[in-house]
Enzyme design. Structure first.
Site, PDB file in Angstrom:
ATOM      1  N   ASP A  28       3.274   3.741  -6.636  1.00 46.80           N
ATOM      2  CA  ASP A  28       3.598   2.381  -7.063  1.00 46.80           C
ATOM      3  C   ASP A  28       5.023   2.376  -7.613  1.00 46.80           C
ATOM      4  OD1 ASP A  28       3.481   3.456  -9.655  1.00 46.80           O
ATOM      5  OD2 ASP A  28       1.536   2.549 -10.102  1.00 46.80           O
ATOM      6  N   PHE A  29       5.438   1.295  -8.215  1.00 43.28           N
ATOM      7  CA  PHE A  29       6.818   1.155  -8.701  1.00 43.28           C
ATOM      8  C   PHE A  29       7.201   2.189  -9.755  1.00 43.28           C
ATOM      9  CE2 PHE A  29       4.200  -1.218 -11.586  1.00 43.28           C
ATOM     10  CZ  PHE A  29       4.767  -1.001 -12.831  1.00 43.28           C
TER      11      PHE A  29
END
Length: 148
Positions: A28-29
């Site tokens: 994810d980010f």
């Protein structure tokens, strides 16, 4: 020349070991592995476990073990214990816990070094090309028996 055994992990201790790296696409980010990506890692472990045991998905569907058949995940319990992160090298361990006439119970773990990150219990059903349950051929039962 690359061989199947070069990229499919290895059989050891009655089970299978597959090493893989976490890439940017898996995260994810924040650089933590997205929870659904663990399903991909577990699937690769199961597929390569079968492949190295001589049970290829195409051969199953073509009837190479008797009648055409496939494996389908019917149930999965997953414990997410610790996160993996970008660039980690992970190991997927797969072992057969129990065999039945139309199902296989597998235990899987994802580790980083010796640290267990994910534990999964997987029930796999044997199905016909039409999706109906069917009995597992004897040859497949013998190959997948726990400890073999």
């Amino acid at each position: 020349m690359v061989t199947i055994s070069d990229i499919a992990g290895r059989l050891e201790g009655g089970g299978h070991r597959l090493d893989l790296r976490v890439y940017f696409e898996d995260t994810d980010f924040s650089g933590v592995v997205y929870h659904a990506r663990y399903l991909h890692f577990l699937e690769r472990g199961r597929s390569d476990f079968l492949r190295l045991k001589g049970i290829g998905h195409r051969e199953l569907m073509a009837g190479g073990f008797g009648a055409p058949m496939a494996f389908a995940v019917r149930r999965m319990e997953i414990d997410f214990l610790r996160p993996a992160r970008i660039d980690d090298v992970l190991t997927v361990l797969t072992t057969t816990r129990q065999l039945g006439g139309a199902r296989v119970l597998l235990d899987q773990k994802i580790l980083r070094a010796e640290e267990v990150l994910v534990e999964a219990n997987v029930k796999v059903a044997v199905i016909s090309p039409e999706g109906k349950p069917m009995r597992m051929p004897q040859r497949v039962l013998e190959v997948l028996a726990p400890g073999v």
